[in-house]
Design an enzyme around this catalytic site. Structure first.
Site, PDB file in Angstrom:
ATOM      1  N   ASP A 194       0.845  -1.204  -0.056  1.00 55.21           N
ATOM      2  CA  ASP A 194       0.650   0.094  -0.371  1.00 55.21           C
ATOM      3  C   ASP A 194       1.017   1.377  -0.255  1.00 55.21           C
ATOM      4  OD1 ASP A 194      -1.976   1.766  -0.146  1.00 55.21           O
ATOM      5  OD2 ASP A 194      -2.073   1.737   2.533  1.00 55.21           O
ATOM      6  N   ASP A 224      -2.584   6.336  -5.944  1.00 58.42           N
ATOM      7  CA  ASP A 224      -2.542   5.386  -5.224  1.00 58.42           C
ATOM      8  C   ASP A 224      -2.983   3.843  -5.716  1.00 58.42           C
ATOM      9  OD1 ASP A 224      -3.451   4.626  -2.535  1.00 58.42           O
ATOM     10  OD2 ASP A 224      -6.106   4.969  -1.990  1.00 58.42           O
TER      11      ASP A 224
END
Length: 443
Positions: free
Chosen positions: A108, A323
């Site tokens: 992430d 992202d």
């Protein structure tokens, strides 16, 4: 010394030198596993393709909603883009401790701290794979309250009865992890076949981990790749020179993806486009990856981009967050509707109504492959032509939908699906993100 003993000593010396050589070469890659792949601990064979697509959309919506709420928040807790209903798209398989204990963490770029669930649990969520027990690892060490690391990291407190640095990561809506901040040995399986250990990596050992929802097959935790000091990528900074890259496959072919470090992460050759990262201010914003988005083109129609306006953010309004954990691209509603209108004018196929409400614009496909317009993201210094399959998502066998979503609160997020068939490289020293058209199924 006997011949056998000499042979054993020589053998381990060779193994040791091989490990050190690979580390010094600054050139390695690991596998990333899509959460819906049969290789994933979250794999659920009962889920249909339609359900998996809708799940991805809902994770994107929830992730964007949470990030909007926390965007200008300051305080004494770690902030992360992971949410109660959006725990990431790609898993990184690694080992923690000595002897190595196998775990799965979500890769992430919207998180910093690396953490795993640990025994003995005060509260642990349902994890089908075994939970790490630090008492069985000879390399595990708690970080002391008096240490510089404990004092320099946000969201820490002290357990003075045993001089242990405690951490808290609050994801909002009842989801959080709490435990000891520690150092531990991490072991990676390189795609080259080598197995290499990295000692004294700062991790969170979570003894109290709560989710606002439950389902079988949870990951062991999170591998943070943000720009904060506790992220995995920053802890390897001296080794990899601030470079990592990835080429992501979706789950259509059940293929793994590749995550590269150091020299292996350099994006070079023909057709490479690079854009400088925008440096933000504030406890939350400064650790993540933003680009200046000037416009989007639908074919020859160029639409100027205007994004969020938040107090305390040191950036113009034309900023988009890159992202890895958000699959679907999110745009401010006013910009999204202009973009959608431009697509409608170009695509002449019959419309399809998505009753699930996940997609706003869908089309019935004909027997002939339709010609969708090329959508181009105009970043500062880089005009990136997005792959059609990453922009138009297949909902059913003969239905494709525009894979973007409107966001009422204004934050723009470039989702992972939009970068299908791109090698995406991050260089934290040069402060750039690079894009190179690449067939990720063959990369």
């Amino acid at each position: 010394m006997s011949y056998f003993s000499s042979f054993i000593l020589l053998f381990f010396c060779i193994i040791y030198l091989t490990v050190i050589s690979h580390a010094i070469n600054n050139d390695f890659s690991v596998e990333l596993i899509h959460r819906d792949s049969y290789k994933s601990p979250l794999y659920d064979p009962s889920q249909t393709k339609f359900q998996l697509i809708l799940n991805a959309v809902h994770r994107s919506i929830n992730r964007a909603n949470y990030m909007n709420k926390e965007f200008s928040t300051t305080g004494n807790k770690f902030k992360s883009s992971l949410t109660a209903d959006s725990d990431g798209e790609y898993l990184m398989n690694y080992s923690v401790g000595t002897p190595p204990f196998n775990v799965y963490g979500f890769f992430d770029t919207g998180s910093n701290l690396m953490w795993v669930q640990c025994k003995p649990c005060n509260i642990c969520y349902n994890q089908t794979s075994p939970i790490f027990n630090p008492s069985k690892s000879s390399s595990y060490q708690n970080i002391l309250c008096s240490s510089r690391t404990c004092k320099s990291v946000e969201a820490t407190s002290c357990s003075y009865d045993r001089d242990a640095c405690k951490y808290t990561v609050d994801y909002g809506r009842g989801t959080k992890t709490q435990g000891d901040l520690s150092v531990e040995t991490l072991t990676l399986n390189f795609t080259s076949g080598s197995i290499v250990s990295f000692p004294k990596i700062v991790i969170g050992c979570g003894y109290t981990n709560t989710l606002s929802w439950e389902y079988n097959g949870q990951s062991s935790g999170v591998v943070g790749f943000g720009k904060g000091p506790t992220s995995f990528i920053k802890q390897l900074d001296s080794l990899i020179d601030g470079k990592f890259s990835y080429c992501l496959n979706d789950n259509e072919l059940n293929l793994s993806s590749k995550l590269n470090f150091g020299d292996a992460a350099i994006v070079s050759g023909d057709n490479v486009l690079s854009s400088p990262m925008i440096n933000m201010i504030g406890n939350y914003q400064k650790d993540y990856y933003y680009l200046n988005l000037k416009a989007f083109s639908v074919g020859n129609k160029r639409i100027k981009f205007r994004g969020f306006k938040n107090k305390g953010i040191n950036a113009s309004t034309d900023t988009i967050l890159v992202d890895s954990g958000t699959p679907v691209t999110i745009f401010p509603h006013h910009f999204y509707h202009r973009l959608e209108s431009a697509v409608k004018k170009v695509v002449k196929l019959k419309r399809f109504k998505d009753d699930s409400g996940s997609y706003s614009l869908c089309y019935n496909m004909t027997s002939h492959q339709p010609k969708f317009p090329i959508l181009t993201a105009h970043f500062n210094g880089a005009d990136v032509k997005l792959d059609s399959n990453g922009v138009f998502h297949q909902l059913y066998e003969r239905v494709k939908c525009l894979g973007f979503r409107p966001n009422n609160d204004g934050l723009a997020i470039l989702g992972s699906k939009a970068l299908l068939n791109y090698l995406v490289g991050y260089d934290l020293k040069k402060n750039i993100i690079s894009f190179k058209p690449t067939d990720c199924t063959k990369y």
